[in-house]
Design a protein around this motif. Structure first.
Motif, PDB file in Angstrom:
ATOM      1  N   LEU A   1      13.728  11.908 -32.083  1.00 20.49           N
ATOM      2  CA  LEU A   1      12.816  11.533 -31.004  1.00 20.49           C
ATOM      3  C   LEU A   1      12.664  12.651 -29.979  1.00 20.49           C
ATOM      4  O   LEU A   1      11.560  12.896 -29.476  1.00 20.49           O
ATOM      5  N   LEU A   2      13.755  13.332 -29.660  1.00 20.15           N
ATOM      6  CA  LEU A   2      13.687  14.440 -28.706  1.00 20.15           C
ATOM      7  C   LEU A   2      12.769  15.539 -29.213  1.00 20.15           C
ATOM      8  O   LEU A   2      11.946  16.085 -28.467  1.00 20.15           O
ATOM      9  N   ALA A   3      12.915  15.890 -30.480  1.00 27.25           N
ATOM     10  CA  ALA A   3      12.075  16.941 -31.053  1.00 27.25           C
ATOM     11  C   ALA A   3      10.612  16.507 -31.106  1.00 27.25           C
ATOM     12  O   ALA A   3       9.707  17.297 -30.824  1.00 27.25           O
ATOM     13  N   GLN A   4      10.375  15.242 -31.471  1.00 30.87           N
ATOM     14  CA  GLN A   4       8.996  14.742 -31.491  1.00 30.87           C
ATOM     15  C   GLN A   4       8.378  14.781 -30.097  1.00 30.87           C
ATOM     16  O   GLN A   4       7.233  15.212 -29.924  1.00 30.87           O
ATOM     17  N   TYR A   5       9.145  14.332 -29.107  1.00 29.58           N
ATOM     18  CA  TYR A   5       8.650  14.346 -27.723  1.00 29.58           C
ATOM     19  C   TYR A   5       8.333  15.771 -27.270  1.00 29.58           C
ATOM     20  O   TYR A   5       7.305  16.032 -26.643  1.00 29.58           O
TER      21      TYR A   5
ATOM     22  N   PHE B   1       0.091  18.974 -26.246  1.00 28.29           N
ATOM     23  CA  PHE B   1      -0.869  18.578 -25.213  1.00 28.29           C
ATOM     24  C   PHE B   1      -0.965  19.608 -24.092  1.00 28.29           C
ATOM     25  O   PHE B   1      -2.008  19.703 -23.438  1.00 28.29           O
ATOM     26  N   ILE B   2       0.089  20.376 -23.872  1.00 24.41           N
ATOM     27  CA  ILE B   2      -0.035  21.496 -22.927  1.00 24.41           C
ATOM     28  C   ILE B   2      -1.083  22.472 -23.446  1.00 24.41           C
ATOM     29  O   ILE B   2      -1.993  22.896 -22.723  1.00 24.41           O
ATOM     30  N   LEU B   3      -0.955  22.834 -24.718  1.00 28.42           N
ATOM     31  CA  LEU B   3      -1.880  23.795 -25.317  1.00 28.42           C
ATOM     32  C   LEU B   3      -3.307  23.253 -25.347  1.00 28.42           C
ATOM     33  O   LEU B   3      -4.266  23.961 -25.006  1.00 28.42           O
ATOM     34  N   CYS B   4      -3.455  21.987 -25.738  1.00 32.69           N
ATOM     35  CA  CYS B   4      -4.799  21.410 -25.889  1.00 32.69           C
ATOM     36  C   CYS B   4      -5.487  21.173 -24.537  1.00 32.69           C
ATOM     37  O   CYS B   4      -6.720  21.205 -24.458  1.00 32.69           O
ATOM     38  N   SER B   5      -4.713  20.932 -23.488  1.00 29.42           N
ATOM     39  CA  SER B   5      -5.317  20.572 -22.204  1.00 29.42           C
ATOM     40  C   SER B   5      -5.456  21.737 -21.246  1.00 29.42           C
ATOM     41  O   SER B   5      -6.113  21.611 -20.209  1.00 29.42           O
ATOM     42  N   PHE B   6      -4.877  22.886 -21.571  1.00 28.91           N
ATOM     43  CA  PHE B   6      -4.828  23.962 -20.587  1.00 28.91           C
ATOM     44  C   PHE B   6      -6.218  24.480 -20.240  1.00 28.91           C
ATOM     45  O   PHE B   6      -6.511  24.763 -19.072  1.00 28.91           O
ATOM     46  N   TYR B   7      -7.085  24.616 -21.259  1.00 35.33           N
ATOM     47  CA  TYR B   7      -8.438  25.108 -20.965  1.00 35.33           C
ATOM     48  C   TYR B   7      -9.169  24.118 -20.066  1.00 35.33           C
ATOM     49  O   TYR B   7      -9.865  24.519 -19.117  1.00 35.33           O
ATOM     50  N   PHE B   8      -9.011  22.831 -20.332  1.00 32.11           N
ATOM     51  CA  PHE B   8      -9.630  21.815 -19.472  1.00 32.11           C
ATOM     52  C   PHE B   8      -9.103  21.917 -18.052  1.00 32.11           C
ATOM     53  O   PHE B   8      -9.871  21.802 -17.074  1.00 32.11           O
ATOM     54  N   CYS B   9      -7.789  22.120 -17.896  1.00 32.37           N
ATOM     55  CA  CYS B   9      -7.199  22.225 -16.556  1.00 32.37           C
ATOM     56  C   CYS B   9      -7.728  23.456 -15.819  1.00 32.37           C
ATOM     57  O   CYS B   9      -7.975  23.409 -14.606  1.00 32.37           O
ATOM     58  N   ALA B  10      -7.903  24.563 -16.543  1.00 30.85           N
ATOM     59  CA  ALA B  10      -8.466  25.758 -15.923  1.00 30.85           C
ATOM     60  C   ALA B  10      -9.921  25.515 -15.510  1.00 30.85           C
ATOM     61  O   ALA B  10     -10.358  25.958 -14.438  1.00 30.85           O
TER      62      ALA B  10
ATOM     63  N   LEU C   1       2.179   8.952 -26.026  1.00 30.79           N
ATOM     64  CA  LEU C   1       1.558   8.789 -24.717  1.00 30.79           C
ATOM     65  C   LEU C   1       2.359   9.521 -23.638  1.00 30.79           C
ATOM     66  O   LEU C   1       1.781  10.171 -22.753  1.00 30.79           O
ATOM     67  N   LEU C   2       3.686   9.430 -23.712  1.00 30.90           N
ATOM     68  CA  LEU C   2       4.522  10.135 -22.745  1.00 30.90           C
ATOM     69  C   LEU C   2       4.329  11.644 -22.861  1.00 30.90           C
ATOM     70  O   LEU C   2       4.215  12.352 -21.845  1.00 30.90           O
ATOM     71  N   GLY C   3       4.279  12.147 -24.097  1.00 27.10           N
ATOM     72  CA  GLY C   3       4.039  13.575 -24.304  1.00 27.10           C
ATOM     73  C   GLY C   3       2.682  14.007 -23.781  1.00 27.10           C
ATOM     74  O   GLY C   3       2.532  15.099 -23.219  1.00 27.10           O
ATOM     75  N   LEU C   4       1.680  13.136 -23.958  1.00 27.08           N
ATOM     76  CA  LEU C   4       0.337  13.446 -23.440  1.00 27.08           C
ATOM     77  C   LEU C   4       0.368  13.570 -21.911  1.00 27.08           C
ATOM     78  O   LEU C   4      -0.166  14.539 -21.343  1.00 27.08           O
ATOM     79  N   LEU C   5       0.987  12.601 -21.241  1.00 29.11           N
ATOM     80  CA  LEU C   5       1.053  12.637 -19.782  1.00 29.11           C
ATOM     81  C   LEU C   5       1.849  13.838 -19.287  1.00 29.11           C
ATOM     82  O   LEU C   5       1.439  14.529 -18.347  1.00 29.11           O
ATOM     83  N   GLN C   6       2.984  14.108 -19.924  1.00 34.30           N
ATOM     84  CA  GLN C   6       3.806  15.245 -19.513  1.00 34.30           C
ATOM     85  C   GLN C   6       3.085  16.565 -19.771  1.00 34.30           C
ATOM     86  O   GLN C   6       3.104  17.470 -18.932  1.00 34.30           O
ATOM     87  N   GLY C   7       2.441  16.679 -20.941  1.00 36.52           N
ATOM     88  CA  GLY C   7       1.717  17.913 -21.249  1.00 36.52           C
ATOM     89  C   GLY C   7       0.583  18.175 -20.279  1.00 36.52           C
ATOM     90  O   GLY C   7       0.382  19.295 -19.814  1.00 36.52           O
ATOM     91  N   LEU C   8      -0.166  17.126 -19.956  1.00 39.14           N
ATOM     92  CA  LEU C   8      -1.257  17.268 -18.996  1.00 39.14           C
ATOM     93  C   LEU C   8      -0.718  17.604 -17.616  1.00 39.14           C
ATOM     94  O   LEU C   8      -1.275  18.464 -16.904  1.00 39.14           O
ATOM     95  N   ALA C   9       0.371  16.965 -17.208  1.00 37.92           N
ATOM     96  CA  ALA C   9       0.963  17.236 -15.898  1.00 37.92           C
ATOM     97  C   ALA C   9       1.447  18.679 -15.800  1.00 37.92           C
ATOM     98  O   ALA C   9       1.210  19.367 -14.798  1.00 37.92           O
ATOM     99  N   ILE C  10       2.121  19.150 -16.850  1.00 39.16           N
ATOM    100  CA  ILE C  10       2.626  20.525 -16.847  1.00 39.16           C
ATOM    101  C   ILE C  10       1.469  21.515 -16.796  1.00 39.16           C
ATOM    102  O   ILE C  10       1.520  22.518 -16.062  1.00 39.16           O
ATOM    103  N   SER C  11       0.413  21.253 -17.551  1.00 36.04           N
ATOM    104  CA  SER C  11      -0.744  22.159 -17.549  1.00 36.04           C
ATOM    105  C   SER C  11      -1.397  22.215 -16.176  1.00 36.04           C
ATOM    106  O   SER C  11      -1.691  23.299 -15.652  1.00 36.04           O
ATOM    107  N   LEU C  12      -1.645  21.057 -15.584  1.00 32.56           N
ATOM    108  CA  LEU C  12      -2.273  21.013 -14.263  1.00 32.56           C
ATOM    109  C   LEU C  12      -1.419  21.724 -13.225  1.00 32.56           C
ATOM    110  O   LEU C  12      -1.917  22.511 -12.416  1.00 32.56           O
TER     111      LEU C  12
END
Length: 407
Positions: free
Chosen positions: A46-50, A57-66, A105-116
């Motif tokens: 689970l840790l590795a999956q998370y 999601f960091i990679l996928c959302s970074f361009y949107f955040c920029a 979903l948790l990974g999505l929220l964390q990835g988006l938060a880290i990117s922003l």
């Protein structure tokens, strides 16, 4: 601290205060969220999956955040990033044990938060200091983060140990949300600096300075190591040797205290021409400390690792970031293109993080469960060591010239 703050602007002072509050919230919850996820199935799957979902999601959302930063401001995205962290821990608080079914979903929220948050943070680091003084500013930022986080792990470990353990985790997540909210309030005092609407990503990809293009390999290697080693291996290794949340909190608090002392010294003595020496010492320190703890998992080796880890990681991370910013500033048009550089930086870094998790999954298939943690904990830091000659080839001439300028 007063001596440091005397040299920074009111804007930077508010920025550092926001960093302290955010870091305290993250220190309360970040390490223990990983332990909480591990407790849900008592394996590393689970840790590795998370970690993989977050990196993806960091990679996928970074361009949107920029893009969002161009439409509003980098500081606005940083504020939304703090809100994303708030929602992440609120999700864990609401779902509790059912979080095991919602890691995506948790990974999505964390990835988006880290990117922003990262978009705003990197732009602030570029705007609030020049290359000559950036090492010192970054060490100051790390110092404030360490002060903000020094009591967090101890408080969390105590709360989790005093209450029914899962109830303790829920209380920790609630306290983290409170401090993320305070950080967002303080961020309102930091003025927003709009950036150019026009994006020049293609120009960065095709016409960037040679130092920047050569740093892609370093960013990739940093991502491979940080995606596994920094994300969860350190926490899990310390947790297993310490033998519980309370002891883990004590050791982590000690680590933060050492970090404060080391950052004060590094901030006072940092020089751009010494970056390679600083990185080399830090890298060898973290690898040797990891090797010793992995194969001699005793309280003595854990104590030595706790003393060494913050010093080494501060030396490594600050140097890498300072060199990345220095590569950006090699471009005479960097003021107009710095957001594009920060966006492009995320490509090799994000790919590296996902590659690191994939390597960890491969190791899991060939190693026994009892071997997986010590072997991976000792091998992943070797990636940092392998980056020493790469960085030397990129920056040796530049740092020699910087030393002549300073003398």
């Amino acid at each position: 601290m007063k001596g440091f703050l005397r040299d920074v602007s009111p804007e930077a002072t508010y920025y550092l205060a926001m960093t302290g509050l955010f870091s305290f919230g993250n220190a309360l919850s970040g390490m223990f969220l990983q332990i909480f996820i591990w407790r849900l199935d008592r394996t590393f799957t689970l840790l590795a999956q998370y970690s993989f979902y977050t990196s993806l999601f960091i990679l996928c959302s970074f361009y949107f955040c920029a893009w969002l930063a161009r439409k509003t401001s980098p500081m606005a995205t940083m504020r939304w990033g703090i809100a994303g962290y708030f929602l992440s821990y609120l999700l864990a608080l609401v779902l509790r044990d059912a979080l095991i079914h919602h890691l995506l979903l948790l990974g999505l929220l964390q990835g988006l938060a880290i990117s922003l948050f990262s978009v705003g943070m990197h732009m602030a680091n570029l705007d609030m200091a020049t290359n000559r003084g950036r090492d010192r500013f970054l060490y100051m930022q790390g110092l404030v983060a360490a002060i903000g986080g020094v009591a967090g792990p101890l408080v969390s470990g105590a709360v989790i140990s005093w209450f029914d353990q899962m109830l303790g985790y829920y209380l920790v997540f609630f306290m983290a949300c409170v401090f993320f909210g305070l950080a967002a309030i303080v961020s309102l005092r930091i003025p927003e600096r709009p950036v150019e609407l026009q994006s020049r990503l293609l120009a960065v990809l095709l016409h960037a300075p040679k130092e920047w293009k050569r740093m892609y390999l370093v960013m990739l290697g940093d991502g491979i190591a940080s995606g596994v080693y920094v994300t969860f291996l350190i926490s899990m290794m310390m947790y297993q040797v310490a033998g519980g949340e309370w002891k883990l909190g004590v050791f982590q608090m000690m680590s933060e205290l050492v970090s404060i002392v080391s950052l004060v010294i590094l901030a006072r003595r940092s020089r751009p021409d010494q970056r390679m020496l600083v990185y080399t010492i830090g890298t060898l320190g973290i690898w040797l400390g990891s090797l010793f703890l992995a194969y001699q998992p005793t309280m003595l080796s854990l104590m030595l690792f706790v003393l060494m880890k913050p010093i080494a990681l501060n030396m490594m991370n600050t140097t890498i970031n300072a060199l990345i910013y220095a590569a950006i500033e090699k471009d005479p048009r960097y003021k107009q293109m710095q957001l594009d550089y920060i966006t492009v930086r995320e490509i090799p870094l994000g790919l590296g993080r996902m590659a690191g998790v994939f390597i960890f999954f491969m190791m899991r298939n060939y190693l026994d469960f009892d071997q997986l943690l010590p072997v991976s904990f000792s091998l992943f830091p070797l990636i940092y060591v392998a980056m020493i000659p790469v960085l030397y080839l990129i920056w040796h001439k530049n740092q020699t010239e910087a030393g002549r300028t300073l003398t």
